[in-house]
Scaffold this motif. Structure first.
Motif, short mmCIF file in Angstrom:
data_model
loop_
_atom_site.label_atom_id
_atom_site.label_comp_id
_atom_site.label_asym_id
_atom_site.label_seq_id
_atom_site.Cartn_x
_atom_site.Cartn_y
_atom_site.Cartn_z
N VAL A 45 0.82 -1.22 0.00
CA VAL A 45 0.00 0.00 0.00
C VAL A 45 0.85 1.27 0.00
O VAL A 45 0.55 2.21 -0.75
N PRO A 46 1.92 1.38 0.81
CA PRO A 46 2.70 2.62 0.77
C PRO A 46 3.27 2.94 -0.61
O PRO A 46 3.42 4.10 -0.97
N TYR A 47 3.54 1.90 -1.41
CA TYR A 47 4.05 2.13 -2.76
C TYR A 47 2.95 2.63 -3.68
O TYR A 47 3.16 3.52 -4.50
N PHE A 48 1.76 2.02 -3.54
CA PHE A 48 0.65 2.45 -4.39
C PHE A 48 0.24 3.90 -4.09
O PHE A 48 -0.18 4.62 -4.99
N LEU A 49 0.35 4.30 -2.83
CA LEU A 49 -0.04 5.66 -2.46
C LEU A 49 1.06 6.68 -2.73
O LEU A 49 0.85 7.87 -2.55
N GLY A 50 2.23 6.19 -3.13
CA GLY A 50 3.34 7.11 -3.37
C GLY A 50 4.03 7.57 -2.11
O GLY A 50 4.82 8.52 -2.13
N GLN A 51 3.76 6.93 -0.97
CA GLN A 51 4.37 7.32 0.30
C GLN A 51 5.81 6.81 0.40
O GLN A 51 6.62 7.38 1.12
N GLN A 52 6.09 5.70 -0.26
CA GLN A 52 7.44 5.14 -0.28
C GLN A 52 7.76 4.73 -1.71
O GLN A 52 6.88 4.46 -2.52
N THR A 53 9.06 4.66 -2.00
CA THR A 53 9.50 4.24 -3.33
C THR A 53 9.97 2.80 -3.26
O THR A 53 10.89 2.49 -2.49
N PRO A 54 9.37 1.90 -4.05
CA PRO A 54 9.80 0.50 -4.00
C PRO A 54 11.17 0.33 -4.65
O PRO A 54 11.59 1.14 -5.48
N ALA A 55 11.83 -0.75 -4.26
CA ALA A 55 13.14 -1.05 -4.84
C ALA A 55 13.02 -1.67 -6.22
O ALA A 55 14.03 -1.91 -6.88
N TRP A 56 11.79 -1.96 -6.66
CA TRP A 56 11.56 -2.60 -7.94
C TRP A 56 10.26 -2.07 -8.52
O TRP A 56 9.39 -1.60 -7.79
N ASN A 57 10.14 -2.13 -9.84
CA ASN A 57 8.91 -1.68 -10.49
C ASN A 57 7.90 -2.80 -10.67
O ASN A 57 6.72 -2.55 -10.95
N ARG A 58 8.39 -4.06 -10.56
CA ARG A 58 7.51 -5.21 -10.70
C ARG A 58 7.79 -6.18 -9.55
O ARG A 58 8.94 -6.43 -9.21
N ILE A 164 -11.69 0.66 2.86
CA ILE A 164 -11.30 1.80 3.68
C ILE A 164 -10.60 2.81 2.77
O ILE A 164 -10.23 2.48 1.64
N PRO A 165 -10.41 4.05 3.23
CA PRO A 165 -9.69 5.00 2.39
C PRO A 165 -8.34 4.46 1.94
O PRO A 165 -7.59 3.88 2.73
N GLY A 166 -8.03 4.64 0.66
CA GLY A 166 -6.79 4.11 0.11
C GLY A 166 -6.90 3.92 -1.39
O GLY A 166 -7.81 4.45 -2.03
N PRO A 167 -5.98 3.14 -1.96
CA PRO A 167 -6.00 2.94 -3.41
C PRO A 167 -7.22 2.18 -3.88
O PRO A 167 -7.77 1.35 -3.16
N CYS A 168 -7.63 2.44 -5.12
CA CYS A 168 -8.79 1.76 -5.69
C CYS A 168 -8.73 1.86 -7.20
O CYS A 168 -7.89 2.56 -7.76
N GLY A 169 -9.63 1.16 -7.86
CA GLY A 169 -9.69 1.25 -9.30
C GLY A 169 -10.58 0.18 -9.89
O GLY A 169 -10.99 -0.77 -9.21
N PRO A 170 -10.90 0.29 -11.17
CA PRO A 170 -11.72 -0.73 -11.84
C PRO A 170 -10.95 -2.04 -11.91
O PRO A 170 -9.72 -2.06 -11.90
N SER A 171 -11.68 -3.14 -11.98
CA SER A 171 -11.03 -4.44 -12.02
C SER A 171 -11.62 -5.29 -13.14
O SER A 171 -12.70 -4.99 -13.67
N SER A 172 -10.89 -6.34 -13.47
CA SER A 172 -11.35 -7.31 -14.45
C SER A 172 -11.11 -8.69 -13.85
O SER A 172 -9.98 -9.04 -13.49
N GLU A 173 -12.19 -9.48 -13.72
CA GLU A 173 -12.09 -10.78 -13.07
C GLU A 173 -12.15 -11.89 -14.11
O GLU A 173 -12.86 -11.79 -15.12
N ILE A 174 -11.42 -12.96 -13.82
CA ILE A 174 -11.39 -14.12 -14.71
C ILE A 174 -12.14 -15.25 -14.04
O ILE A 174 -11.88 -15.57 -12.86
N TYR A 175 -13.06 -15.86 -14.77
CA TYR A 175 -13.90 -16.94 -14.25
C TYR A 175 -13.68 -18.21 -15.09
O TYR A 175 -13.42 -18.13 -16.28
N TYR A 176 -13.85 -19.34 -14.42
CA TYR A 176 -13.75 -20.63 -15.10
C TYR A 176 -15.11 -21.31 -15.08
O TYR A 176 -15.76 -21.41 -14.04
#
Length: 898
Positions: A45-58, A164-176
């Motif tokens: 979560v801290p990476y998604f919010l821009g509060q911390q910088t991750p050591a990797w992009n993936r 709760i307050p924080g990151p969010c966005g549209p999603s795409s789900e895969i079903y079998y």
């Protein structure tokens, strides 16, 4: 394909695609909003919010997750686990929708010999958020999915947030698609048992604010960078790849079921649905409990400890219902370790502690389960005998408070007997207990909820209560407990701090233990003979299993040794005040019934020295006249100096005499009756009382209020506390009369007049303020500046305006600017140092690419604020009024660049 292999293939697939493998975090993170980690992205979560910088992009991980809100669904549905492994791949400002879809599709559909899972592409479906045409395009382009296997769904299904307050966005789900034998066709919208979700791709691009549901929250704005967060359920994929009907029969869970089936007299999968559910509960909860204990949680009565205790006790209860009488927890933990250890070595390394804690809880609960079950059976039998179908809240509370039964266990047991439980009544009693508890209530409750430490003393016999006849008694110490553990001796030499939470159990005592609404006596316990230097202050007394008196003490000097003789003495002034409060409660009850009638039935009470509180069943508030009548009838009975008599009789005889009993309370065959003034007050009661009603002293009713649907509450002072309260009221009235320069009897009318005049003045000020603001806004509209092609009104408004005021004004101004491109931005210094601001953009300006929900961010930054909304109207609030001019300038500059 085995679960460990599924897990490995997921990690290998994404590592090859440039992702860094990140180990699972503990299920316990320092996040006040989460009891347990419930999603794979929580540690990021801290990476998604821009509060911390991750050591990797993936990144890629397989996260341990715990979800318990739907615990009651475990074993009933095919797919609910309280513990599950969430495999996820994450992008922090690197790739977005297209590659996320491509990564998922290739892993799912690539042949097994090429590192994939080998799912048949024709059996896979996708869902997308309502307006996500981009995702639909990628599903067609990358995966070749036809439109008929792509379904649009709303925010509840395909817009993701953590709740709760924080990151969010549209999603795409895969079903079998599991096939027609599992339900009707038509995709996930038609049947989610046939079409089972296996992967959720979240296109995380926004930040959400507060809200009340999955669909009711404000979008505050975009995240600093677009991110990808996906979650693939390892257990669900294992279920499909292993060809089993449910997640409980996969290779890591089924061994627990098989273990129990080898012990229980009734097997699994024999056509008994209830038994199968019990097997699945045991299997699921065993894994979850081991994981939670492994991450440092111990059973308790609050928070995570309560969840763990509930899980372990559900295991034990389910095993009993399957006919398993022998201890089973040690073998369950061993099986979980053996199956889960290859992926989670902490279960192997810390196994001794994990098993010890689980077995200790099993041992403790088995000791209380038998006695608690007997109480439940008696209560259930009595409920049915009356022709009722609802187990009382009092019974549920007793099971919880005395025997440590979680309310959920009582609900399950009641359902098995065809009963429901008065949950509001139970919750009310719990709230009442918390409200009247002292600062140490939580510690005391924790010490008493598990009776295993006291079991030997409970079995030897009850404490003799001598407090009806004397205030000082010689007694012998039966047991000493420090922080819930039995010790042979406790002492205090005046140097180091005395031990916390010391309890002395005596064979006889004059101290009243808290019950029946009366709080415990206070006083002292001192040594006798050789131990005469020992002294302890008694701060609380509680009953254990309704038989033992546990004296909570503060050791002040000397040494107390188990077996010693001591003197227990109640504080005489305390007892006198307590009897005034308790007898006063009986008088108020009688007065209520005299004034309101027999339907004013007691629903609870609390009394302590100088104070009483009485709850009763009644619809609607009491009138001032009724309140005065109740107070007068009560004090007339006090002045009558009624004699107070107590006697023991049979329960049925007491009821025949008209003695009042608390509804839902369980009474023994022999009961104690308290009679005040003959027929005036006759109640079943085990508390302490005055000898004559005049000893209660004056009773002053403080107020009457609602405490729930159909339940009212009266509060009152008695004795000297009543006198002191009246003296303060008299002094207050005299002071008001002097300030207003009127006689005391005219004060109410004068105050009412002043209040009405003040309200009228405030309304007039509000009207004038808004009128002036509207006039200023109209002038601003007339002098709108032209910035590029846009007519702009950007103005600081008068102080004290609310966001609602500003919304009204921007609508007025925008309407006066015509159809040309126009933007209106108003900002003000609000109340409590707030800086509300609102931006409105008309349709023509939107055609130029201007959006209110974008501009509001520009306006908010200089005032340390943020906001959100829609393209035509957005609002926000800040805290830095000094930045208002800079905010307006920044807005002009932003529009000028457009």
């Amino acid at each position: 394909m085995q679960t460990h292999e599924i897990r490995k293939r997921f990690l290998d697939h994404f590592v090859k695609a440039g992702h860094t493998e990140v180990p699972s975090a503990s299920v316990i993170l320092d996040d006040p909003n989460l009891l347990f980690v419930n999603a794979g992205m929580v540690q990021f979560v801290p990476y998604f919010l821009g509060q911390q910088t991750p050591a990797w992009n993936r990144a890629v991980s397989v996260q341990k997750c715990i979800r318990t809100p739907d615990i009651d669904e475990v074993g009933i549905t095919t797919r609910h686990n309280t513990f599950f492994q969430m495999a996820g791949n994450f992008s922090f400002g690197d790739y977005f929708k297209k590659q996320a879809i491509e990564f998922a599709w290739t892993l799912l559909t690539n042949p097994v010999d090429q590192g994939g899972y080998g799912f048949e592409p024709d059996r896979l479906w996708a869902t997308v958020y309502l307006d996500d045409d981009e995702a639909i395009g990628y599903w067609q382009e990358v995966a070749g999915l036809p439109l008929e296997r792509i379904q649009r769904r709303g925010m509840a299904d395909n817009y993701w947030s953590m709740g709760i307050p924080g990151p969010c966005g549209p999603s795409s789900e895969i079903y079998y698609d599991r096939g027609p034998e599992y339900g009707v066709e038509g995709g996930p919208e038609a049947n989610e048992d046939r079409y089972i979700e296996i992967w959720n791709l979240v296109f995380m691009q926004n930040e959400r604010g507060e809200g009340t549901s999955k669909e009711d929250f404000e979008i505050l704005g975009p995240l600093p960078r677009k991110n990808i967060d996906t979650g693939m359920g390892i257990e669900r994929v294992a279920c499909l790849l292993q060809g089993v009907d449910n997640v409980y029969e996969t290779d890591l869970v089924r061994p627990v079921i098989d273990l129990v089936a080898g012990i229980a007299p009734r097997g699994y999968g024999q056509g008994n649905h209830d038994d199968d559910v019990r097997y699945r509960i045991i299997a699921d909860h065993s894994r979850t409990s081991a994981i939670i204990i492994g991450d440092g949680v111990s059973p308790g009565n609050e928070g995570r400890g309560y969840v763990l205790r509930r899980l372990l006790r559900r295991i034990i209860r389910a095993a009993k219902l399957l006919g398993v009488e022998q201890p089973i927890m040690a073998d369950l933990m061993t099986t979980v370790r053996d199956e889960m250890g290859p992926s989670y070595p902490e279960l192997v390394n810390d196994f001794e502690r994990i098993q010890r804690i689980a077995v200790a809880e099993e041992t403790a609960f088995n000791r209380t389960l038998a006695s608690g079950s007997r109480l439940f059976d008696e209560a259930a039998g009595a409920t049915k005998a009356k022709g009722a179908t609802v187990l009382s809240g009092t019974d549920a509370f007793t099971l919880h408070d005395t025997y440590g039964f979680p309310i959920e266990l009582t609900l399950e047991m009641a359902a098995e007997h065809g009963l429901t439980v008065d949950e509001p009544g139970f919750r009310g009693l719990m709230a009442e207990q918390r409200a009247r508890a002292k600062a140490d209530a939580a510690a005391r409750k924790q010490a008493h909820s598990d009776l295993s430490a006291y079991r030997d003393l409970v079995d030897t016999g009850p404490t003799e209560f001598t407090g009806f006849d004397e205030l000082s008694s010689e007694a012998r110490i039966l047991g000493i407990f420090v922080d819930g553990k039995r010790v042979p001796v406790v002492s205090h030499d005046g140097g180091a701090a005395a031990p916390d939470r010391v309890e002395l159990i005596l064979d006889r005592t004059p101290f009243y233990a808290e019950s029946g609404g009366q709080i415990a006596d206070e006083g002292a316990i001192t040594g006798a003979g050789a131990s005469s230097a020992a002294k302890a202050a008694v701060t609380d007394v509680q009953k254990i299993a309704k038989t033992l008196w546990a004296h909570r003490v503060r050791v002040e000097s000397g040494e107390f040794v188990e077996g010693d003789t001591v003197v227990a003495a109640v504080d005489q002034r305390w007892r006198h005040g307590a009897t005034q409060g308790h007898s006063g409660t009986h008088m108020v009850h009688a007065a209520l019934r005299e004034v309101l009638g027999p339907n004013a039935v007691q629903a609870g009470s609390l009394n302590r020295p100088g104070y009483l509180r009485f709850d009763f069943n009644w619809q609607g508030a009491l009138s001032e006249e009724q309140r005065s009548q109740i107070e007068e009838v009560t004090n007339q009975a006090v002045e009558a100096d009624y004699e107070v008599n107590t006697f023991i009789t049979e329960f049925e005889k007491a009821k025949a005499m008209g003695a009042m009993a608390l509804f839902g309370e369980q009474y023994p065959e022999q009961v104690r009756v308290v009679e005040i003034g003959g027929p005036f007050s006759l109640e079943l009661c085990g508390g302490t009382h005055v000898h004559n009603s005049a000893q209660i002293g004056p009773v002053t009713i403080l107020g009457e209020s609602s405490v729930g649907s159909g339940v009212r509450r009266v509060e009152a002072y008695v004795g000297l506390d009543s006198f002191r309260h009246l003296a303060k009221e008299r002094a207050l009235m005299a002071g008001l009369a002097s300030s207003l320069k009127v006689p005391s009897e005219e004060v109410p009318a004068r105050v009412a007049n002043l209040v009405e005049r003040l309200r009228a003045a405030e309304k007039e000020l509000d009207r004038l303020r808004l009128a002036n603001a509207r006039a200023a806004a109209v002038n601003a509209a007339a002098g709108a500046e032209l910035v590029g092609k846009v007519r702009l009104v950007a103005q600081r408004m008068a102080g004290g305006m609310s966001a609602g005021d500003l919304r009204t004004l921007v609508g007025d101004v925008r309407g006066k600017l015509g159809s040309d491109p126009a933007v209106v931005a108003l900002i003000a210094e609000g109340e409590a140092d707030s800086v509300p601001f609102v931006v409105a953009v008309n349709a023509a300006a939107q055609d130029l690419g201007l959006r209110a929900n974008d501009l509001v961010k520009t306006l908010g930054a200089p005032v340390n604020g943020r906001g959100g909304g829609k393209a035509d109207l957005a609002q926000g609030s800040g805290k830095g009024a000094a930045g208002i001019d800079a905010a307006l300038a920044a807005l002009r500059a932003e529009i000028d660049r457009s």
